[in-house]
Design an enzyme around this catalytic site. Structure first.
Site, PDB file in Angstrom:
ATOM      1  N   LEU A 168     -10.545  -7.806 -12.818  1.00 10.30           N
ATOM      2  CA  LEU A 168     -11.947  -7.490 -12.531  1.00 10.30           C
ATOM      3  C   LEU A 168     -12.850  -7.884 -13.695  1.00 10.30           C
ATOM      4  O   LEU A 168     -12.448  -7.823 -14.857  1.00 10.30           O
ATOM      5  CB  LEU A 168     -12.064  -5.987 -12.247  1.00 10.30           C
ATOM      6  CG  LEU A 168     -11.320  -5.564 -10.971  1.00 10.30           C
ATOM      7  CD1 LEU A 168     -11.064  -4.059 -10.953  1.00 10.30           C
ATOM      8  CD2 LEU A 168     -12.098  -5.989  -9.728  1.00 10.30           C
TER       9      LEU A 168
ATOM     10  N   GLY B 117       0.788  -1.230   0.000  1.00 11.70           N
ATOM     11  CA  GLY B 117       0.000   0.000   0.000  1.00 11.70           C
ATOM     12  C   GLY B 117       0.818   1.277   0.000  1.00 11.70           C
ATOM     13  O   GLY B 117       0.374   2.301   0.518  1.00 11.70           O
ATOM     14  N   SER B 118       1.997   1.248  -0.620  1.00 13.20           N
ATOM     15  CA  SER B 118       2.772   2.493  -0.640  1.00 13.20           C
ATOM     16  C   SER B 118       2.104   3.536  -1.544  1.00 13.20           C
ATOM     17  O   SER B 118       2.182   4.741  -1.274  1.00 13.20           O
ATOM     18  CB  SER B 118       4.227   2.240  -1.050  1.00 13.20           C
ATOM     19  OG  SER B 118       4.316   1.870  -2.398  1.00 13.20           O
ATOM     20  N   ASN B 119       1.437   3.100  -2.585  1.00 17.65           N
ATOM     21  CA  ASN B 119       0.680   4.059  -3.405  1.00 17.65           C
ATOM     22  C   ASN B 119      -0.507   4.626  -2.625  1.00 17.65           C
ATOM     23  O   ASN B 119      -0.822   5.810  -2.730  1.00 17.65           O
ATOM     24  CB  ASN B 119       0.204   3.407  -4.706  1.00 17.65           C
ATOM     25  CG  ASN B 119       1.288   3.408  -5.764  1.00 17.65           C
ATOM     26  OD1 ASN B 119       1.670   4.465  -6.258  1.00 17.65           O
ATOM     27  ND2 ASN B 119       1.825   2.230  -6.082  1.00 17.65           N
TER      28      ASN B 119
ATOM     29  N   ARG C 211     -15.404 -15.571  -9.699  1.00 20.79           N
ATOM     30  CA  ARG C 211     -14.917 -14.197  -9.863  1.00 20.79           C
ATOM     31  C   ARG C 211     -16.104 -13.220  -9.820  1.00 20.79           C
ATOM     32  O   ARG C 211     -16.038 -12.156  -9.215  1.00 20.79           O
ATOM     33  CB  ARG C 211     -14.200 -14.107 -11.216  1.00 20.79           C
ATOM     34  CG  ARG C 211     -13.137 -13.066 -11.293  1.00 20.79           C
ATOM     35  CD  ARG C 211     -12.375 -13.180 -12.597  1.00 20.79           C
ATOM     36  NE  ARG C 211     -11.205 -14.042 -12.505  1.00 20.79           N
ATOM     37  CZ  ARG C 211     -10.039 -13.695 -11.961  1.00 20.79           C
ATOM     38  NH1 ARG C 211      -9.881 -12.499 -11.452  1.00 20.79           N
ATOM     39  NH2 ARG C 211      -9.031 -14.525 -11.914  1.00 20.79           N
TER      40      ARG C 211
ATOM     41  N   THR D 125     -10.608  -0.108 -18.317  1.00 20.34           N
ATOM     42  CA  THR D 125     -11.629  -0.621 -19.229  1.00 20.34           C
ATOM     43  C   THR D 125     -11.568  -2.147 -19.158  1.00 20.34           C
ATOM     44  O   THR D 125     -10.750  -2.708 -18.417  1.00 20.34           O
ATOM     45  CB  THR D 125     -11.364  -0.162 -20.676  1.00 20.34           C
ATOM     46  OG1 THR D 125     -10.080  -0.657 -21.075  1.00 20.34           O
ATOM     47  CG2 THR D 125     -11.397   1.353 -20.812  1.00 20.34           C
TER      48      THR D 125
ATOM     49  N   GLU E 225     -10.307  -4.191 -21.077  1.00 17.49           N
ATOM     50  CA  GLU E 225      -9.040  -4.763 -21.536  1.00 17.49           C
ATOM     51  C   GLU E 225      -7.973  -4.611 -20.445  1.00 17.49           C
ATOM     52  O   GLU E 225      -7.735  -3.491 -19.967  1.00 17.49           O
ATOM     53  CB  GLU E 225      -8.583  -4.020 -22.799  1.00 17.49           C
ATOM     54  CG  GLU E 225      -7.458  -4.692 -23.532  1.00 17.49           C
ATOM     55  CD  GLU E 225      -6.881  -3.770 -24.605  1.00 17.49           C
ATOM     56  OE1 GLU E 225      -5.719  -3.959 -24.957  1.00 17.49           O
ATOM     57  OE2 GLU E 225      -7.609  -2.845 -25.049  1.00 17.49           O
TER      58      GLU E 225
ATOM     59  N   HIS F 291      -0.108   1.214 -13.132  1.00 13.19           N
ATOM     60  CA  HIS F 291       0.582   0.038 -13.661  1.00 13.19           C
ATOM     61  C   HIS F 291       2.066   0.364 -13.822  1.00 13.19           C
ATOM     62  O   HIS F 291       2.414   1.424 -14.368  1.00 13.19           O
ATOM     63  CB  HIS F 291      -0.029  -0.354 -15.016  1.00 13.19           C
ATOM     64  CG  HIS F 291       0.599  -1.577 -15.590  1.00 13.19           C
ATOM     65  ND1 HIS F 291       0.304  -2.837 -15.122  1.00 13.19           N
ATOM     66  CD2 HIS F 291       1.540  -1.728 -16.547  1.00 13.19           C
ATOM     67  CE1 HIS F 291       1.030  -3.722 -15.788  1.00 13.19           C
ATOM     68  NE2 HIS F 291       1.790  -3.078 -16.659  1.00 13.19           N
TER      69      HIS F 291
HETATM   70  C1  GRF Z   1       2.911  -1.001  -7.709  1.00 13.67           C
HETATM   71  O1  GRF Z   1       4.107  -1.158  -8.424  1.00 13.67           O
HETATM   72  C2  GRF Z   1       1.752  -0.919  -8.649  1.00 13.67           C
HETATM   73  O2  GRF Z   1       2.039  -0.244  -9.831  1.00 13.67           O
HETATM   74  C3  GRF Z   1       1.502  -2.360  -8.946  1.00 13.67           C
HETATM   75  O3  GRF Z   1       1.670  -3.008  -7.700  1.00 13.67           O
HETATM   76  C4  GRF Z   1       2.580  -2.256  -6.917  1.00 13.67           C
HETATM   77  C5  GRF Z   1       1.883  -1.941  -5.629  1.00 13.67           C
HETATM   78  O4  GRF Z   1       2.705  -1.340  -4.686  1.00 13.67           O
HETATM   79  N1  GRF Z   1       0.232  -2.553  -9.566  1.00 13.67           N
HETATM   80  P1  GRF Z   1       2.092  -0.744  -3.364  1.00 13.67           P
HETATM   81  O5  GRF Z   1       1.220  -1.808  -2.723  1.00 13.67           O
HETATM   82  O6  GRF Z   1       1.316   0.491  -3.707  1.00 13.67           O
HETATM   83  O7  GRF Z   1       3.290  -0.433  -2.498  1.00 13.67           O
END
Ligand code: GRF
Length: 218
Positions: free
Chosen positions: A95, A14-16, A67, A143, A145, A111
């Site tokens: 998803l 969860g760093s993002n 799913r 989307t 895809e 991504h």
């Molecule tokens: C990130 O590199 C994100 O782009 C990818 O998974 C990783 C997640 O990192 N989809 P975090 O959990 O946000 O640290």
């Protein structure tokens, strides 16, 4: 719109998510992260949410027969929080079309590659193996895809001699932490829209690869 409500979906550290929480707290992101949902009970991001005082829950996909059933439960859990925007922040589940359709235009993903290069997994190793000289990350609308929705913003980093996937991933992640709050901010400010399969920022179509972070900050 009134203050933007964001629900974040995670599977890991969860760093993002942290970057979004920090940006929300500092005012850089004029939005509230109103809930965090993980498909893994042990995800580190759940603790980050708790520390920030954000409601967090785990919904284990393995508890569902299909799913579709998992996505349905997830959709209900998300909708309870009345989000304007749903962000996939390291959410490692594909998803279903029904889910994607339900949140169309208000569902974003980050991504770790310069899409359209390297959708899917192992992006960093694939970029190194291909001899690429740069890598990066892309925030895009989701989307049907996989990793194929219109890019909103990209950030580039160099690939340097001796890089392995872990070193490159760490460099890319630093860019990710700048990209996601920016894309979410544009959305929260009502400046960013998905229209006819294209991204519009301030009513102007973004380039096919999305905005370029370095150009923006010059
Ligand atoms: C990130 O590199 C994100 O782009 C990818 O998974 C990783 C997640 O990192 N989809 P975090 O959990 O946000 O640290």
């Amino acid at each position: 719109m009134s203050r933007c409500r964001i629900v974040a979906l995670i599977s890991g550290s969860g760093s993002n998510l942290q970057a979004l929480l920090d940006a929300s707290r500092s005012g850089e992101l004029p939005a509230d992260i109103v809930a965090v949902i993980s498909n893994k009970a042990g995800a580190g991001g759940l603790e980050r949410a708790a520390r920030a005082g954000v409601p967090a829950e785990a919904i284990d996909h393995r508890a569902f027969p299909s799913r579709e059933a998992f996505d349905q439960a997830l959709m209900v859990a998300i909708d309870r929080h009345r989000p304007d925007l749903v962000v996939l922040a390291g959410f490692m589940r594909i998803l279903t079309p029904g889910f994607v359709q339900h949140f169309k235009g208000r569902l974003m993903n980050i991504h770790p590659s310069l899409l359209p290069r390297y959708p899917g997994l192992n992006t960093h190793q694939r970029a190194i193996d291909a001899g690429d000289r740069e890598a990066g990350a892309t925030v895009h609308f989701v989307t049907e895809e996989l990793d194929g929705g219109p890019p909103i913003v990209q950030g580039r980093v160099p690939i340097v001699p001796g890089d392995d996937a872990a070193a490159l991933a760490a460099r890319v992640l630093m860019t990710e932490h700048r990209l996601y709050p920016l894309a979410a901010r544009w959305f929260a400010e009502g400046r960013l829209k998905l229209e006819d399969g294209r991204c519009l920022l301030d009513d102007h179509p973004l380039p096919v690869g999305g905005a370029d972070l370095e150009t923006l900050i010059q």
